[in-house]
Design a protein around this motif. Structure first.
Motif, PDB file in Angstrom:
ATOM      1  N   LEU A  71      40.721  16.366  36.470  1.00  0.00           N
ATOM      2  CA  LEU A  71      40.161  15.254  37.237  1.00  0.00           C
ATOM      3  C   LEU A  71      41.199  14.793  38.243  1.00  0.00           C
ATOM      4  O   LEU A  71      42.360  14.586  37.887  1.00  0.00           O
ATOM      5  N   ILE A  90      36.570  10.127  42.264  1.00  0.00           N
ATOM      6  CA  ILE A  90      36.840  11.112  41.219  1.00  0.00           C
ATOM      7  C   ILE A  90      36.337  12.474  41.667  1.00  0.00           C
ATOM      8  O   ILE A  90      35.178  12.620  42.043  1.00  0.00           O
ATOM      9  N   VAL A 126      35.460  10.791  32.318  1.00  0.00           N
ATOM     10  CA  VAL A 126      34.805  10.240  33.509  1.00  0.00           C
ATOM     11  C   VAL A 126      33.772   9.190  33.109  1.00  0.00           C
ATOM     12  O   VAL A 126      33.694   8.129  33.735  1.00  0.00           O
TER      13      VAL A 126
END
Length: 91
Positions: A59, A52, A36
């Motif tokens: 994810l 996200i 991320v």
């Protein structure tokens, strides 16, 4: 834009309405966060930010170009970058 043709080069992604989506399964939670973080850096450079959702080591990512009201080349560019980042982290 021929979305289906573009998705042939991005097999992990699927179209849902005006978005493309994929899930990434990282080896563990810290790796998921590193993925991320890398996505965030690249998204900021491109001024194009994915949605996200982080669920432990999974994810869920969604891309669309909100200011254009749907999918654009920017979404597919970022999707390819995300695929590369995920692969480098073993996801």
């Amino acid at each position: 834009m021929d979305v289906e043709s573009k998705l042939k080069d991005l097999p992990a992604w699927r179209r849902e309405g005006d978005e493309i989506r994929r899930s990434v399964n990282a080896p563990d939670f810290p790796t998921a966060i590193r993925i991320v973080d890398e996505i965030a850096v690249r998204a900021e450079e491109l001024d194009h930010h994915p949605d996200i959702d982080i669920r432990w080591r999974t994810l869920h990512l969604a891309l669309t170009t909100h200011d254009q009201g749907g999918l654009t080349e920017r979404d597919f560019t970022l999707a390819a970058i995300i695929d590369d980042i995920a692969a480098r982290h073993g996801a």
